[in-house]
Design a protein around this motif. Sequence first.
Motif, PDB file in Angstrom:
ATOM      1  N   LYS A  14       0.853  -1.191   0.000  1.00 37.01           N
ATOM      2  CA  LYS A  14       0.000   0.000   0.000  1.00 37.01           C
ATOM      3  C   LYS A  14       0.883   1.233   0.000  1.00 37.01           C
ATOM      4  N   GLY A  15       0.451   2.239  -0.751  1.00 37.56           N
ATOM      5  CA  GLY A  15       1.196   3.500  -0.683  1.00 37.56           C
ATOM      6  C   GLY A  15       1.454   4.113  -2.042  1.00 37.56           C
ATOM      7  N   ILE A 248       2.282  -1.378 -12.139  1.00 33.52           N
ATOM      8  CA  ILE A 248       0.865  -1.697 -12.377  1.00 33.52           C
ATOM      9  C   ILE A 248       0.665  -3.209 -12.213  1.00 33.52           C
ATOM     10  N   GLY A 249       1.567  -3.982 -12.826  1.00 35.61           N
ATOM     11  CA  GLY A 249       1.483  -5.439 -12.725  1.00 35.61           C
ATOM     12  C   GLY A 249       1.662  -5.923 -11.301  1.00 35.61           C
ATOM     13  N   LEU A 250       2.599  -5.311 -10.589  1.00 36.94           N
ATOM     14  CA  LEU A 250       2.865  -5.676  -9.186  1.00 36.94           C
ATOM     15  C   LEU A 250       1.617  -5.461  -8.331  1.00 36.94           C
ATOM     16  N   GLN A 255      -2.642  -7.818  -5.128  1.00 39.44           N
ATOM     17  CA  GLN A 255      -3.929  -7.262  -4.651  1.00 39.44           C
ATOM     18  C   GLN A 255      -3.714  -5.998  -3.825  1.00 39.44           C
ATOM     19  N   SER A 256      -2.815  -5.152  -4.324  1.00 41.30           N
ATOM     20  CA  SER A 256      -2.403  -3.964  -3.565  1.00 41.30           C
ATOM     21  C   SER A 256      -3.063  -2.703  -4.103  1.00 41.30           C
ATOM     22  N   GLU A 257      -3.150  -1.711  -3.217  1.00 40.41           N
ATOM     23  CA  GLU A 257      -3.647  -0.391  -3.621  1.00 40.41           C
ATOM     24  C   GLU A 257      -2.431   0.530  -3.739  1.00 40.41           C
ATOM     25  N   SER A 293      -7.084  -1.829  -4.927  1.00 40.07           N
ATOM     26  CA  SER A 293      -6.879  -3.232  -4.567  1.00 40.07           C
ATOM     27  C   SER A 293      -7.996  -4.064  -5.211  1.00 40.07           C
ATOM     28  N   GLN A 294      -7.614  -5.100  -5.955  1.00 43.34           N
ATOM     29  CA  GLN A 294      -8.608  -5.929  -6.650  1.00 43.34           C
ATOM     30  C   GLN A 294      -8.504  -7.371  -6.193  1.00 43.34           C
ATOM     31  N   GLU A 295      -9.635  -7.973  -5.844  1.00 40.88           N
ATOM     32  CA  GLU A 295      -9.627  -9.389  -5.451  1.00 40.88           C
ATOM     33  C   GLU A 295      -9.258 -10.264  -6.649  1.00 40.88           C
TER      34      GLU A 295
END
Length: 436
Positions: A14-15, A248-250, A255-257, A293-295
């Motif tokens: 996150k960040g 973007i891929g990471l 599942q990160s924001e 964040s996407q499931e």
Amino acid sequence: MSSAFEVRGGNRLKGEIIPQGAKNEALQIISAVMLTSEKVTIHNIPDIVDVNLLIELLGDAGVKVNRISRDKCEFQADDIDLAYLQGADFKKKSGRLRGSVMIAGPLLARFGKALIPKPGGDKIGRRRLDTHIIGFEKLGARFNYESDDNYFRLEAPGGLKGTYMLLDEPSVTGTANIVMAAVLAQGITTIYNAACEPYLQQLCKMLNSMGARITGVGSNLLTIEGVTSLGGCQHTMLPDMIEIGSFIGLAAMTQSELTIKNAGVESLGIIPEKFRSLGIQLEIRGNDIYIPSQESYEIQTFLDGSILTIADHPWPGFTPDLLSIVLVVATQAKGSVMIHQKMFESRLFFVDKLIDMGAQIVLCDPHRAVVIGLGRQHPLRGITMSSPDIRAGVSLLIAALSAEGKSTIQNIDQIDRGYQYIDERLRNLGADIKRV
């Protein structure tokens, strides 16, 4: 003994992260300082091995280098040591660095002679220099290959003369090298099938600000009216689009924001669309990219329902440098995709490591792989692996950050060549990564 990354995957990050200056632009821009005896100041320099080696090489050759900070540097090439640039120490050093080929154009233009090492660098297949050498020949340079020490010696005793040329391939470094030679040639040079990548547009803008006369910038037909000399300038490099694509891929894989700050979105071309076609949500907010964040994310199909193919293509098509990233990201998507790597014949050979981690990939041949997305039903497993080239190294790092358990990535010098302080920057986002 080279160091390794030890990664424990499964953390959501996150960040905010700020991309570094563009590596592929830096090698051209820093070489261009050799075209003038006046002072050139460059901003947003990436602090990475390949770029630092080139700056060191210029310093050895007599360029005055004042590194004000890691990302800002003044250069003045008013007292070049031409003997050094023909000698044994230069041969040894420049052979370690593929980017050193980029100083040939400026040296030929200004001093009428240059040495080019036979290219080293990545294990991603042959890196030909034909486009560079043939272009220089058309401008009036003579060359001979010195097989005993793997060097091309170029000379233009009568100076360079403008001409028409049609490049056999739109090589970015080839176009850049020819442009840098042509700006000081007598008369008009026309380059058709020129590369038109943002990095090359940046180089042309910089040269024009130094007094060059280049038109057609951004198209594949460049016209260059030679001038007798160039002056100094200030230049700021674009953010690195390969790093932006990697982040973007990471974000999707873990599942990160994440927010990518100062992403130079106007220069990203089709990159955001390609990641959206994998089902990744991203929002452009001014000059930033926000990835929620996407499931899960689902690969789109073509309109007739057939399987999606993502292939590399010269700009404004999709850059080959991001295909490794797209391939990794697809392993955890829902759906299938064919990855077609046209430009380099060995760049997909890292997929065996992903298969060992539990990914479902069919390697059809050296250029094509089909990825069957697992939709997160089976997370990847951590393993020990080695990085064959810069982009595959980061792809494996992304895979490791999303995998269960511990991964060890060896040969990370390859990653350091292209990504500055990557472990530190990822730790700031909450990744469990350490250099051992």
